[in-house]
Design an enzyme around this catalytic site. Sequence first.
Site, PDB file in Angstrom:
ATOM      1  N   CYS A  16      -0.294  19.597-113.298  1.00 50.41           N
ATOM      2  CA  CYS A  16      -0.500  19.067-114.450  1.00 50.41           C
ATOM      3  C   CYS A  16       1.355  18.989-115.312  1.00 50.41           C
ATOM      4  CB  CYS A  16      -0.960  19.965-114.999  1.00 50.41           C
ATOM      5  SG  CYS A  16      -3.250  19.993-114.894  1.00 50.41           S
TER       6      CYS A  16
ATOM      7  N   ARG B  28      -0.747  29.716-118.799  1.00 48.11           N
ATOM      8  CA  ARG B  28       0.119  29.966-117.714  1.00 48.11           C
ATOM      9  C   ARG B  28       1.889  30.144-118.494  1.00 48.11           C
ATOM     10  NH1 ARG B  28      -3.362  26.753-116.722  1.00 48.11           N
ATOM     11  NH2 ARG B  28      -3.292  29.108-116.088  1.00 48.11           N
TER      12      ARG B  28
ATOM     13  N   GLU C 144       4.358  21.532-118.667  1.00 47.20           N
ATOM     14  CA  GLU C 144       4.533  22.341-118.095  1.00 47.20           C
ATOM     15  C   GLU C 144       5.010  22.273-116.727  1.00 47.20           C
ATOM     16  OE1 GLU C 144       0.082  23.275-117.026  1.00 47.20           O
ATOM     17  OE2 GLU C 144       0.796  23.734-114.548  1.00 47.20           O
TER      18      GLU C 144
HETATM   19  N1  EPU Z   1      -9.755  14.068-118.824  1.00 44.87           N
HETATM   20  C1  EPU Z   1     -10.212  12.857-119.057  1.00 44.87           C
HETATM   21  N2  EPU Z   1      -9.149  11.928-117.845  1.00 44.87           N
HETATM   22  C2  EPU Z   1      -8.507  12.328-117.730  1.00 44.87           C
HETATM   23  C3  EPU Z   1      -8.580  13.805-117.199  1.00 44.87           C
HETATM   24  C4  EPU Z   1      -9.563  14.915-117.890  1.00 44.87           C
HETATM   25  O1  EPU Z   1     -11.076  12.971-119.745  1.00 44.87           O
HETATM   26  O2  EPU Z   1      -7.820  11.129-117.079  1.00 44.87           O
HETATM   27  C5  EPU Z   1     -11.137  15.217-119.479  1.00 44.87           C
HETATM   28  C6  EPU Z   1     -12.158  15.532-118.392  1.00 44.87           C
HETATM   29  O3  EPU Z   1     -12.925  14.732-117.912  1.00 44.87           O
HETATM   30  C7  EPU Z   1     -12.416  17.184-118.335  1.00 44.87           C
HETATM   31  C8  EPU Z   1     -10.860  17.738-119.774  1.00 44.87           C
HETATM   32  O4  EPU Z   1     -10.122  16.245-119.709  1.00 44.87           O
HETATM   33  O5  EPU Z   1     -13.111  16.548-119.632  1.00 44.87           O
HETATM   34  C9  EPU Z   1     -10.472  18.707-118.710  1.00 44.87           C
HETATM   35  O6  EPU Z   1      -9.852  18.146-117.973  1.00 44.87           O
HETATM   36  P1  EPU Z   1     -10.448  18.987-116.246  1.00 44.87           P
HETATM   37  O7  EPU Z   1     -11.448  19.938-116.605  1.00 44.87           O
HETATM   38  O8  EPU Z   1      -9.355  17.974-115.313  1.00 44.87           O
HETATM   39  O9  EPU Z   1      -9.062  19.854-117.405  1.00 44.87           O
HETATM   40  P2  EPU Z   1      -7.525  20.147-116.945  1.00 44.87           P
HETATM   41  O10 EPU Z   1      -7.994  20.884-118.530  1.00 44.87           O
HETATM   42  O11 EPU Z   1      -6.802  18.968-117.025  1.00 44.87           O
HETATM   43  C10 EPU Z   1      -6.746  22.116-116.435  1.00 44.87           C
HETATM   44  C11 EPU Z   1      -5.799  22.830-115.551  1.00 44.87           C
HETATM   45  C12 EPU Z   1      -5.132  22.423-114.330  1.00 44.87           C
HETATM   46  C13 EPU Z   1      -6.331  23.248-113.500  1.00 44.87           C
HETATM   47  C14 EPU Z   1      -7.694  22.844-113.630  1.00 44.87           C
HETATM   48  C15 EPU Z   1      -9.139  23.189-113.614  1.00 44.87           C
HETATM   49  C16 EPU Z   1      -3.498  23.020-117.504  1.00 44.87           C
HETATM   50  C17 EPU Z   1      -2.878  22.290-117.980  1.00 44.87           C
HETATM   51  N3  EPU Z   1      -4.379  21.562-116.265  1.00 44.87           N
HETATM   52  O12 EPU Z   1      -6.684  20.677-116.409  1.00 44.87           O
HETATM   53  O13 EPU Z   1      -3.990  22.613-113.884  1.00 44.87           O
HETATM   54  O14 EPU Z   1      -6.358  22.542-112.172  1.00 44.87           O
HETATM   55  O15 EPU Z   1      -7.066  23.054-115.278  1.00 44.87           O
HETATM   56  O16 EPU Z   1      -8.816  24.155-112.848  1.00 44.87           O
HETATM   57  O17 EPU Z   1      -4.284  24.041-118.146  1.00 44.87           O
HETATM   58  C18 EPU Z   1      -2.017  22.632-112.997  1.00 44.87           C
HETATM   59  O18 EPU Z   1      -1.799  23.305-113.971  1.00 44.87           O
HETATM   60  O19 EPU Z   1      -0.945  22.175-112.288  1.00 44.87           O
HETATM   61  C19 EPU Z   1      -2.934  22.014-112.698  1.00 44.87           C
HETATM   62  C20 EPU Z   1      -3.215  20.749-112.590  1.00 44.87           C
END
Ligand code: EPU
Length: 308
Positions: free
Chosen positions: A227, A179, A303
């Site tokens: 996010c 990012r 972010e």
């Molecule tokens: N999780 C939880 N509780 C929650 C949310 C997530 O336990 O409320 C756990 C999920 O089960 C998973 C882990 O946390 O094991 C990661 O969650 P997720 O797969 O949703 O991915 P993320 O890392 O939270 C990232 C990007 C998103 C992008 C998704 C999918 C960041 C901060 N976020 O989310 O980007 O859409 O991967 O590619 O890098 C954004 O940048 O605005 C954004 C939404």
Amino acid sequence: KATISPVLEEHLLAGLNLRHERDVPLGPMTWYGIGGPASILAHPSSVHQLAALAARCHETGTGVYVLGSGANVLIADKGVAGVVVRLDDPFFRRVSVEDHRVTAGAGVDLAKLILDTVRLGLGGLECLSGIPATIGGAVRMNAGGRFGSIGPTVRRLMVCDQSGQVYYRTREDLAFGYRSTNITARYILEAELELTPGDAKELRDRAKEIMASKKASQPMGDSSAGCAFKNPPPRAGGETLSAGKLIDQAGLKGFRIGGAEVSPRHANFIVAHRGCTCGDVLRVLEHVRDRVRERFGVELEREIVVWP
Ligand code: EPU
């Protein structure tokens, strides 16, 4: 309300024949839908207009912000005293394709470009399905997620710095991080992307799959800026941390101040309900950051970009 003086305004715009509006509420131009007005909202229709406006803002120390699709910004309740630039004129929304190279103006809508390139059997952008952005905004933040990011496709950028100098940056001297990028120029004007020939149907299926997985895990219909925090850098042992998981484990889902709430669906989304102010969102962000620090000793980095 934040404003600039009429004399400054006259100086910034004189003789440029620049399409602009005064005192425009920015909320409706963002996904959050909240926040105050910009003193001037400018829609340049040429590089010359943009560069001249940039130079004048720079010389007078006037704040200037570039608004893409408003998907990652949160606007202060008092608004922005200065100029907000939108590259939404058709001039900055042109796309041309030569073999597997695509040149897109900064104002081009990412979702539309994904559709068009997938249809042409050009791969590389389908991993960004479901991310709301303009090309300029996506490049600036190195938009992406678990499936990939835009950085690897970027071959060359035409940019303009805050003083109005226009130049190219090429792949060799560009660095794309999580990012983040090493682009220091204030304005991205155009991006040349190098895509990979592929099968249109396979690319379309992949795009659909990615879109569906986002819909299943994220509150895409609610007002938010996606996010709220970046995922923290991996720990010493290589253990990866997720901001959403940490916030969830801290028991913060559903935590609410005024109209701002930690989404019960995905804890890293702070959603805005009716009547929500920027102040409400900022207070929730601060609370979340404090609780996660206390509980896990992890300092979350925002972010969402807050203006001013
Ligand atoms: N999780 C939880 N509780 C929650 C949310 C997530 O336990 O409320 C756990 C999920 O089960 C998973 C882990 O946390 O094991 C990661 O969650 P997720 O797969 O949703 O991915 P993320 O890392 O939270 C990232 C990007 C998103 C992008 C998704 C999918 C960041 C901060 N976020 O989310 O980007 O859409 O991967 O590619 O890098 C954004 O940048 O605005 C954004 C939404």
